[in-house]
Design a protein around this motif. Structure first.
Motif, short mmCIF file in Angstrom:
data_model
loop_
_atom_site.label_atom_id
_atom_site.label_comp_id
_atom_site.label_asym_id
_atom_site.label_seq_id
_atom_site.Cartn_x
_atom_site.Cartn_y
_atom_site.Cartn_z
N THR A 1 13.70 -22.98 -3.39
CA THR A 1 12.60 -24.12 -2.51
C THR A 1 11.76 -23.14 -2.05
O THR A 1 11.06 -24.07 -1.66
N ASN B 1 9.22 -21.94 -4.06
CA ASN B 1 8.40 -23.74 -4.71
C ASN B 1 7.68 -24.14 -3.67
O ASN B 1 6.48 -24.84 -3.25
N LEU B 2 7.84 -24.38 -2.71
CA LEU B 2 7.16 -24.81 -1.41
C LEU B 2 6.19 -24.23 -0.78
O LEU B 2 5.83 -25.13 -0.02
#
Length: 132
Positions: A112, A115-116
């Motif tokens: 997470t 990717n973010l």
């Protein structure tokens, strides 16, 4: 001194969730078993990686364009998994418990974060390079 990484909603929301959970558990002595067992492990990587990236950004020449790549994030996830789910449960039997679900949650948190947060900073960095 800027706080670009700490301004990212994912980083500060995970920090607030972590601190709130710790205060409820420690000050109010209230726990929900599933949350007590797994929330900290899920939040661990975004909090640790976010704080680490912010500190590095303060001292690195790229400043806000510094980002962690997949390799660095994978090493941190492996380190935490081996330490907290492998070594410490063998050394401190009364304090630590090995749980393979925690490894999945560390990995999910790292995935997470990459990717973010880290991918966005990398895109910004590459866009800046293409402009030069």
């Amino acid at each position: 001194m800027t706080f670009q990484t700490l301004k990212n909603p994912l980083v500060y929301i995970t920090m607030i969730l972590f601190l709130t959970n710790q205060m409820i558990e420690n000050w109010l002595s209230f726990t929900v078993p599933v949350i007590h067992a797994y929330l900290d492990d899920l939040l661990c990587m975004p909090v640790i990686l976010g704080l680490s990236t912010q500190i590095i950004q303060w001292i690195h020449p790229l400043r806000d364009l510094y980002h962690l790549d997949k390799k660095a994030i994978t090493i941190v996830v492996l380190f935490y998994s081996i330490l907290f789910e492998g070594i410490l449960p063998m050394v401190e039997l009364s304090t630590y418990t090995a749980d393979w679900i925690d490894v999945i949650l560390y990995s999910l948190g790292g995935f997470t974060y990459y990717n973010l947060i880290s991918k966005k900073v990398k895109r910004d960095y590459l866009a800046l390079l293409y402009k030069l």
